[in-house]
Enzyme design. Structure first.
Site, short mmCIF file in Angstrom:
data_model
loop_
_atom_site.label_atom_id
_atom_site.label_comp_id
_atom_site.label_asym_id
_atom_site.label_seq_id
_atom_site.Cartn_x
_atom_site.Cartn_y
_atom_site.Cartn_z
N ASP A 187 8.82 -9.06 37.52
CA ASP A 187 9.75 -7.93 37.62
C ASP A 187 9.12 -6.80 38.44
O ASP A 187 9.77 -6.15 39.25
CB ASP A 187 10.10 -7.37 36.23
CG ASP A 187 11.41 -7.94 35.67
OD1 ASP A 187 11.73 -9.10 36.00
OD2 ASP A 187 12.09 -7.23 34.91
N LYS A 235 -6.35 -12.62 30.89
CA LYS A 235 -6.87 -11.53 30.07
C LYS A 235 -8.04 -12.11 29.31
O LYS A 235 -8.12 -12.05 28.07
CB LYS A 235 -5.75 -10.99 29.14
CG LYS A 235 -6.09 -9.72 28.41
CD LYS A 235 -6.20 -8.48 29.29
CE LYS A 235 -6.72 -7.29 28.49
NZ LYS A 235 -7.02 -6.10 29.33
N ASP A 251 -4.03 -6.43 33.55
CA ASP A 251 -3.80 -4.98 33.69
C ASP A 251 -4.16 -4.52 35.10
O ASP A 251 -3.44 -3.75 35.74
CB ASP A 251 -4.56 -4.19 32.61
CG ASP A 251 -6.01 -4.61 32.44
OD1 ASP A 251 -6.42 -5.64 33.03
OD2 ASP A 251 -6.76 -3.90 31.74
N TYR A 276 5.60 -17.52 24.38
CA TYR A 276 7.06 -17.73 24.37
C TYR A 276 7.46 -18.89 23.46
O TYR A 276 8.53 -18.87 22.87
CB TYR A 276 7.55 -18.05 25.79
CG TYR A 276 8.03 -16.86 26.58
CD1 TYR A 276 7.21 -15.78 26.82
CD2 TYR A 276 9.32 -16.84 27.10
CE1 TYR A 276 7.66 -14.70 27.55
CE2 TYR A 276 9.78 -15.77 27.84
CZ TYR A 276 8.95 -14.70 28.06
OH TYR A 276 9.40 -13.64 28.79
N ASP A 299 6.26 -13.13 33.46
CA ASP A 299 7.55 -12.46 33.24
C ASP A 299 7.43 -11.00 33.67
O ASP A 299 8.26 -10.48 34.42
CB ASP A 299 7.92 -12.55 31.76
CG ASP A 299 9.23 -11.85 31.44
OD1 ASP A 299 10.18 -12.02 32.22
OD2 ASP A 299 9.29 -11.12 30.44
#
Ligand code: IPM
Ligand code: MG
Length: 368
Positions: free
Chosen positions: A250, A190, A222, A135, A246
């Protein structure tokens, strides 16, 4: 004590108005001041985060934020887009720890798109690092590729990076939060592909040495995305980087029935915080009075608990929200057969009524 109120764009103004009514009815010794932010500030001052808004946010003890963004600003240069306001606030105020609790209220078990038995009683806490990662990493931009698959072609790039202190401090937040819950942390990375997240995993593992009473496990992002819809109740505290957080937050929101229910706190190292619903400005339903104000009202509860030392009032708000849900009141996003559909304003009215000891608006409850 001063609270900066930044409603922003879209449904931001409608939901913050209800949250402010809830705050006012508690009659606490706070002053508040409202300022423009996001697209609304761009229209008025030519910038999504004007100096005056930033100064107000810096001077305040806590910030209540609505939402920013509208598709109509998509063609503006990035620095002037509404999203830069929230990113700028996070960066300039050092709000590195984002707490997003995903709680499935008993009354809303059937509002989730998942089977009720998967989400009933769900109570997880996503801790998202908020001021680093891809970001904010530099360099970023567009250029002509000198190597890669298509040398000479136009390309764009961002930089994913984390420093040791950035990872250490968010890991401490996660382990300390876990101590107040069921003492389990899942760190999401990851590491199988990314250097940044191998480092993340190594540093989190090191910090864990200081918390022998807390169990730590690691999961690839994942797999975490899959486990969140397969067996979400296996998680307790999840800690992860800015971008993975992020996305996963959601996803977690939908486990609770609606993203309209999810509050969040973004804290600096002294627990000064910005409080906002986890959802966005929803321009498609703005101005219709149908948005769910509960995420913002619950964000006020988090603000009272974390930054303003008013845990009792925070409990009262959370109980009032439970009461309106029990009474069967639902905004459109959480409505189901047999419940009462209410507007943004009516939902605010009901929470205020529950707080002031009045029975929740009769005419509404009798419609059940
Ligand atoms: C969030 C939002 C923001 C983010 C946007 C509006 C910049 O999606 O708070 O989750 O990506 O952090
Ligand atoms: Mg988001």
């Amino acid at each position: 004590m001063k609270i900066a109120i930044l409603p922003g764009d879209g449904i931001g103004t409608e939901i913050v108005a209800e949250a402010v009514r809830v705050l006012n009815v508690l009659d606490l010794p706070f002053e508040s001041e409202t300022a423009l932010v996001g697209g609304a500030a761009y229209e008025a001052h030519g910038h999504p985060l004007p100096e005056s808004t930033l100064a107000l946010a810096k001077a305040a003890d806590a910030i209540l934020f609505g939402a920013v963004g509208d598709w109509k600003y998509d063609s503006l240069e990035r620095a002037l887009r509404p999203e830069q306001a929230i990113l700028g606030l996070r960066k300039h105020l050092g709000l590195f720890a984002n707490l997003r609790p995903a709680l499935c209220y008993e009354q809303l078990t059937h509002a989730s798109s998942l089977k009720p038995e998967l989400v009933a009683g769900l109570d997880i806490l996503i801790i998202r690092e908020l001021t680093g990662d891809i970001y904010f990493g530099q360099p970023r931009g567009r250029r002509t590729a000198v190597d890669g698959h298509f040398p000479g072609a136009e390309e764009a790039f961002d930089t994913m990076r984390y420093s040791r202190p950035e990872i250490e401090r968010i890991a401490h937040v996660a382990f300390q939060a876990a101590r107040k819950r069921s003492k389990r942390v899942t760190s999401v990375d990851k590491a199988n592909v990314l250097e940044t997240f191998q480092f993340w995993k190594d540093v989190v593992t090191e910090v864990h040495q200081q918390y022998p009473d807390v169990a730590l496990d690691h999961m690839y992002v994942d797999n975490a995305a899959m486990q969140l819809v397969k067996a979400p109740k296996k998680f307790d505290v999840l800690v992860t980087g800015n971008m993975f957080g992020d996305i996963l937050s959601d996803e977690a929101a939908m486990l609770t029935g609606s993203i309209g229910m999810l509050p969040s706190a973004s804290l600096d190292k002294n627990n000064k915080g910005l409080y906002e619903p986890s959802h966005g400005s929803a321009p498609d339903i703005a101005g219709q009075g149908v948005a769910n104000p509960l995420a913002t009202i619950l964000s006020v509860a988090m603000m009272l608990r974390f930054s303003l030392d008013q845990a009792e009032s925070a409990d009262r708000i959370e109980r009032a929200v439970q009461a309106v849900l029990t009474a069967g009141l639902r905004t459109a996003d959480i409505w189901s057969e047999g419940t009462v559909r209410v507007s943004t304003r009516e939902m605010g009215d009901a929470v205020v009524a529950a707080l002031t000891g009045n029975t929740i608006v009769k005419s509404l409850t009798t419609r059940i």
